[in-house]
Each structure stands twice: as C-alpha cells, then as structure tokens.
Design a protein around this motif. Sequence first.
Motif, PDB file in Angstrom:
ATOM      1  N   GLU A  76      -3.803  -0.887  -5.239  1.00 13.07           N
ATOM      2  CA  GLU A  76      -3.508  -1.560  -3.989  1.00 13.07           C
ATOM      3  C   GLU A  76      -2.202  -1.103  -3.363  1.00 13.07           C
ATOM      4  O   GLU A  76      -2.091  -0.964  -2.149  1.00 13.07           O
ATOM      5  CB  GLU A  76      -3.448  -3.081  -4.215  1.00 13.07           C
ATOM      6  CG  GLU A  76      -4.802  -3.700  -4.528  1.00 13.07           C
ATOM      7  CD  GLU A  76      -5.745  -3.625  -3.344  1.00 13.07           C
ATOM      8  OE1 GLU A  76      -5.447  -4.242  -2.310  1.00 13.07           O
ATOM      9  OE2 GLU A  76      -6.774  -2.924  -3.455  1.00 13.07           O
ATOM     10  N   HIS A  77      -1.193  -0.860  -4.207  1.00  9.71           N
ATOM     11  CA  HIS A  77       0.148  -0.613  -3.671  1.00  9.71           C
ATOM     12  C   HIS A  77       0.694   0.777  -3.968  1.00  9.71           C
ATOM     13  O   HIS A  77       1.754   1.140  -3.460  1.00  9.71           O
ATOM     14  CB  HIS A  77       1.134  -1.660  -4.204  1.00  9.71           C
ATOM     15  CG  HIS A  77       0.739  -3.060  -3.857  1.00  9.71           C
ATOM     16  ND1 HIS A  77       0.177  -3.925  -4.775  1.00  9.71           N
ATOM     17  CD2 HIS A  77       0.792  -3.734  -2.680  1.00  9.71           C
ATOM     18  CE1 HIS A  77      -0.075  -5.082  -4.187  1.00  9.71           C
ATOM     19  NE2 HIS A  77       0.279  -4.996  -2.921  1.00  9.71           N
TER      20      HIS A  77
ATOM     21  N   HIS B 131      -5.283  -2.325 -10.914  1.00 13.43           N
ATOM     22  CA  HIS B 131      -5.545  -2.902  -9.598  1.00 13.43           C
ATOM     23  C   HIS B 131      -4.267  -2.930  -8.764  1.00 13.43           C
ATOM     24  O   HIS B 131      -4.287  -2.633  -7.559  1.00 13.43           O
ATOM     25  CB  HIS B 131      -6.112  -4.317  -9.757  1.00 13.43           C
ATOM     26  CG  HIS B 131      -6.393  -4.987  -8.453  1.00 13.43           C
ATOM     27  ND1 HIS B 131      -7.326  -4.514  -7.558  1.00 13.43           N
ATOM     28  CD2 HIS B 131      -5.842  -6.093  -7.872  1.00 13.43           C
ATOM     29  CE1 HIS B 131      -7.348  -5.298  -6.494  1.00 13.43           C
ATOM     30  NE2 HIS B 131      -6.464  -6.263  -6.662  1.00 13.43           N
ATOM     31  N   ASP B 132      -3.159  -3.249  -9.389  1.00 11.70           N
ATOM     32  CA  ASP B 132      -1.880  -3.293  -8.684  1.00 11.70           C
ATOM     33  C   ASP B 132      -1.517  -1.915  -8.144  1.00 11.70           C
ATOM     34  O   ASP B 132      -1.088  -1.756  -6.997  1.00 11.70           O
ATOM     35  CB  ASP B 132      -0.786  -3.804  -9.631  1.00 11.70           C
ATOM     36  CG  ASP B 132       0.433  -4.292  -8.868  1.00 11.70           C
ATOM     37  OD1 ASP B 132       0.296  -4.654  -7.685  1.00 11.70           O
ATOM     38  OD2 ASP B 132       1.524  -4.285  -9.457  1.00 11.70           O
TER      39      ASP B 132
ATOM     40  N   ARG C 145      -5.784  -5.271 -14.539  1.00 14.08           N
ATOM     41  CA  ARG C 145      -4.924  -5.840 -13.502  1.00 14.08           C
ATOM     42  C   ARG C 145      -3.819  -4.859 -13.103  1.00 14.08           C
ATOM     43  O   ARG C 145      -3.453  -4.762 -11.929  1.00 14.08           O
ATOM     44  CB  ARG C 145      -4.322  -7.162 -13.988  1.00 14.08           C
ATOM     45  CG  ARG C 145      -5.406  -8.168 -14.342  1.00 14.08           C
ATOM     46  CD  ARG C 145      -4.852  -9.545 -14.663  1.00 14.08           C
ATOM     47  NE  ARG C 145      -5.911 -10.356 -15.269  1.00 14.08           N
ATOM     48  CZ  ARG C 145      -6.910 -10.913 -14.593  1.00 14.08           C
ATOM     49  NH1 ARG C 145      -6.961 -10.756 -13.282  1.00 14.08           N
ATOM     50  NH2 ARG C 145      -7.834 -11.623 -15.209  1.00 14.08           N
ATOM     51  N   ASP C 146      -3.262  -4.145 -14.083  1.00 11.76           N
ATOM     52  CA  ASP C 146      -2.238  -3.141 -13.759  1.00 11.76           C
ATOM     53  C   ASP C 146      -2.823  -2.028 -12.891  1.00 11.76           C
ATOM     54  O   ASP C 146      -2.187  -1.558 -11.941  1.00 11.76           O
ATOM     55  CB  ASP C 146      -1.648  -2.547 -15.040  1.00 11.76           C
ATOM     56  CG  ASP C 146      -0.757  -3.528 -15.780  1.00 11.76           C
ATOM     57  OD1 ASP C 146      -0.314  -4.512 -15.138  1.00 11.76           O
ATOM     58  OD2 ASP C 146      -0.502  -3.320 -16.981  1.00 11.76           O
TER      59      ASP C 146
ATOM     60  N   ALA D 169       4.003   0.130  -6.356  1.00 11.16           N
ATOM     61  CA  ALA D 169       3.616  -0.762  -7.451  1.00 11.16           C
ATOM     62  C   ALA D 169       4.336  -0.429  -8.748  1.00 11.16           C
ATOM     63  O   ALA D 169       4.547  -1.286  -9.587  1.00 11.16           O
ATOM     64  CB  ALA D 169       2.107  -0.693  -7.677  1.00 11.16           C
TER      65      ALA D 169
END
Length: 723
Positions: free
Chosen positions: A333-334, A329-330, A326-327, A338
Amino acid sequence: MIRQFELVERVKSYDPKADEDLLNRAYVYGLRKHGAQTRASGDPYFSHPVEVAGLLADMRLDSASIVTGLLHDTVEDTDATLEEIERLFGPQIAKLVDGVTKLSRLQLQSDDTKHAENFRKLVVAMSDDIRVLLVKLADRLHNMQTLRFIKDPEKRRRIARETMDIYAPLASRIGMERVKEQLEDMAFAELNPEGRESVVNRLQFLREHGRTLVPDICEELRAALKEAGIEAEVTGREKTPYSIWRKMRSKNVSFEQLSDIMAFRVVVDSVQSCYAALGALHGSYRTVPNRFKDYISVPKPNGYSSLHTGLHGPRGNRIEVQIRTRDMHDIAEHGASAHWAYKDGAAATEGRQYRWMRDLLDILDKAAGPEEFLEHTKLEMFQDQVFCFTPKGDLHTLPRGATPVDFAYAVHSQVGDTCVGAKVNGRMVPLRTPLQNGDQVEIVTSKAQTPSPTWERFVVTGKAKAAIRRYVRLKQREQYLSLGKSMLQKAFNEAGEAMTEKGLHDVLANFKQQSIDDLYAAVGAALVPAREVVHAVYPGLKSRPAKASADVVPIARARARLRDGGETPIDDPSIAVRGLIPGMAVHFARCCHPLPGDRIVGIITTGKGVTIHTIDCETLESFAHQPERWIDVGWQGSTSDHGNKYVGRLRVTVENRTGTLSSLSTVIARNDGNIINLKITNRSSDFFDMLLDIEVSDARHLADITAALRATPAINAVERARA
C-alpha cells in the motif's frame, strides 16, 4: 485547509517523537511567506503545501519530509532563500527543499533538451535522497486533484501526460501502488474523458445489478478459509477505470470479456499461512490457467510481495485473489514510505528495491545527452519484468523481452562489454534469445571481446543500450580523429603549406572546437571541410589561383586511374575497409554493395565518416562537383585473408515451375553462400524476377556463385545488381 494543530497531531499520532516545534515553525513560516497568494481555484496558495504535507503525513513520513512539504514552494514562489531556510530549519531540510524546487517545472512530454535535462536532475536528486521523490509525488498528487481549476486545456493535458508518463511509473517503482493508481486515473480522466466515462458507466451498471456480489464473494472465501482452519481478513474491490481500460486495450477484448474486474485480498498472519490459504482456495475452486504468480519467493524490485492466483470463484465468477501478510500489505500500500529507515539522517536506499535507481545513474553517466538519457530511462520504467538467476542463484530483474546481453550488463558493465556467449538453463543460445521467467543464465566472457553495435538492435534495457552507444561513440571518435588528421595533412600538402599544431590551435575558435583533436574528429566526420581549415590557417591562399592538384579526386580521373590498376596506397590504417564494424567511421554503400576485389572509392559523408562505393557506382555522379569529399581507398592485403562476410546482390530470373527455388538455394549453399534476403520484383505465368542478397567473402566468391547459377537449367538469367 488543514489547520496547524491538526497537522501536528496527525504526525505525532504515528511518530510521538516528532519535533513539534519544528513543524509549528515551518507552518507559520510558509503561511507568512505565501501571504495573500492564491491558486487557480481561488483558494489561498498556502493550502497547497499544507495539503502536500497532509499527504506525506498519510504516508507516515518523518518530520523532515513534512516540513519539506510545507516549504517546497517557498524558494520558487516567494522571497525566501535557501540560505534562510538552512539557517532556520537546518541543512538537511534546505537540501530537500532545493531538490524539490529544481524539479518544479519538469515537463517530460517534450523532446526539448531543457525538459530532458530536468529529468536528469530528478534522477540525481532522488538518488541522493529518495524523500525528494516522495515529496514530489505528493505535490503532483495534489496538483492532479485540483487540475480541473486550470482553464487552459493544453496545459491540463500536458500536466496529465507528464503524470502518466513519468510520475505514475516512478510511484510504481517505489511500490506506492495506491498513489500510482490515483495518478493514473486522474490523468486518464483528463487525457481520455470519453473512455473513462464509458468504463465508469459499465461499472455503475454492475454495481446496481449486483449490489451484494462483492460482500457475498468475500463471505464465501472467508468461509472456505475458515473451514481449512485459517483465520484471514478478506476484502474485495473493483479495479480502477484506467487499469480496466488498459487491460481491454492490451488484450483487445471488450469490457464484458474481462475476467478480473474484481480483485480480492486475503491478509493472514504469516508466510506459512499464505501458502496454506493458497492451498485451501485451490482445493475449493478451479484455478484459471497461467494466472498464478509467486511474488513471495521472488519479490518485485520495488519490494512488493504477494501470491496472485486466478479462480473460478463463488457463483462461477472469475476473480483474482491476492494473498499476503500484514507487513506485505503495508509495503504494497505504501511502498518506500512503509519501510522508511534513517541512520544519522541518511536515507536507507541501498536495498534491492532501489537497484533500478543505481541503473538510472549508470545510464546518466553513459548517455550522450539528456534526450538519449530520457529515452533509455523510459525503457527502464515502462516494461513488464522477467526474473532470471545467475548460476550462483543471484536474482536479476529485467524488462520482458530482455536478452542475455541485457542480463550481462545487469550483472556488471564489464561483463556486458566482454560477453561472447550465453548458456540459458545449461544450453548455449544466441545472444538475441529473449529470456523467460526463472531462466538460469551463465554469461561466457572473453577479454578480447568488445561491444558490437549490432547488439543495440535487440537489447531492451536502457543500461545496455547506453553502454553500447557509448562504446560506439568512442570508437567512432578514434576513427574520425585519425581520418581527419590524414585528410588535413593531405589538404595542407596539396596547398603546398605546412600543417602545424600552432596554426591549427589558432583557428579552433573559427570552427567552434575545443581542442585540435576535436578539430581532427570534426574533419573526419565531414562536419568541417578540410580546405576551409587550410584557408583559415593561411588566409592568403584564397587569393591564389587554384592548383590543378587541388582537386582531390576528380571523378573521371579517379575512375580511369583505378581501372588501370593505379590504386593509391593507404597510409592511414583507419581508412582500411578490412575488419571494420559496419555503422562506424567507415561503412559500405547499399547502392552498389562493394566487395573485396572490387575497385572502390571513399566518399566523406556528414556524420558517418567514409562511405565505400564501387568505382562504377552511379551514385558517384552526384559528388562530381565536390572533389573535397573524395578519398582514394583500397582493400588491404589479399581478399582471401579478410575472413569477414559481405553482402553481394544478384538479379535473377527463374522459371515458374516446381522446385526452382529449391534448386536455386541448393546451388548457393553448395558454393558456401548464404541467402539473407530475397525479394520478388516481378512475376508472370512463366518467369519470376527477384533480387537476392547473399553473404559472400569477396567479389570472386560472388562470381563463382553467379557462374554456378547460370549453369542451372531452371535459372534463366543472373547478373550482379548495383542497386
């Protein structure tokens, strides 16, 4: 348009400690300053900075960035001043607004110096605080979303091209893939609307004939992972029209031949689960060869981490699967936003993902001008990457096609400057060898080594090119300076006048030079004629009758004296042709290929210094009426002491029969020659005529090879070529 309380609530939803009063004051200030201004769409102008602030809030940035978004156009488009903004909102926000304001008219598709200079400002501004770049990206994103309202098609294309060339790669560099994809796709729609429309239509056709395809594949992947005991979030999506178009073009395939139009993402809780999920999927489906990439053990420079693999997935579809935590992925994406972190108000930009930015600053320091800086910077941003390691395990990311010299400069500029050799995976290789992913590179250095201008032909990184060019410029200036001083002294002596520093200093303005050394260098580079300097210092000389000796080297007299053995001694070591690097202040003419042992003459060539010709070169006739450009030069020392290789050219006629080329190359090799180029100029059923460029040590060496070739039965005729 986002209302004031909505923007504040959006920021406080992820940052409860945000300065609500600061945000409210900035909103009201911007609204008041922009007043009745409108945009091309007819909307109030303030709707643009508000939307930019909203995009920054979506990136979950800090209050200072949001306020900068609200105020970023006030200094340029209203009567607001930086002093007023600093007084009302503090020095940090004033500095950010100033950084964005300086970039507002950035136009990078042009070669104009002003536009390239703007890009230098961008790099300097974002290196000081990367939030300048984040605000600029949000500004560009909203401008692209409203691009259709601009009536001038040329202006729309200019904005789209600059977005594609600069802003999308910059977004990618800081890991903001979503922003990058949006910018690329909107620019693509403007630059190639027909191409985008064709891709969109085909995607629409696929959707209509496979409405449940993506959900069904997601469900099957989820089931395969669950059977292996792995809980994961699985999603799927189509790739953007531009990414599909780019892949079609790069692979030269049709839409139907693409295998990874759909990408699927598997998000798990830990790194261990990433590799477990990879094993489960590889155990359930056949893999696509050469499609696995591990960006967890070796992350991309922008911080991106994931496992990528290609599968012959459910229902026989070839799909791409990305596996990450999840980290991860963050961050994917950003990007930079992020993992935004501040300490005492300063941006934490010293991680590995910002090494490229420091490289850009290094290029900025070494580039001769803004255009060269822009050229090298585009090299840094646009190429695919390879990951290589030092013997100690330090990772360096380079563009694909990079060589050991690029690697050496990536380690340190001094390592690059003193590089003499390289070991790749324990084996010595040529410096021009392209590096591959995972190579271990050991650079061999020597304090006596200096950068070679020939390196620029094969290095690919902007940092290496900038360093090599800087060294060449410095060496050229040294030689131009020494040569120019010698030429001026000679010109003053022939005029019968003294050359003094005071006299030269008094005429610097005449030739737009800053110092006497600059004047020497300009004369040495043939940018300023030596006789004009003499006449500027002693204006009365123009009215005197010219002396016979004022002709520096009239062509007939020069040839006669040189043929009689009367070479002029060389007083200035910079004019000695021995040991000079080709392409610097003294170089050899390609029309006659002079060799040590030939009688030679120098011609001052604008921007290059001295060009060496043989005394019987036909090209010299074109300089017969420019005696001021002639210089007597010669070979210093014995030609056998040179130790360098020179190019001699032969014109050869050979019989057209089996084994002729073998005999020719064998004879040359036995006489220590090396064929570096061969060109067939004429062919018939009986004979071939060809030109041979051969590396030799001097004219005698070439003569020995010529004699040996003439003694070879299969060779009909041999003579030295002068062109």
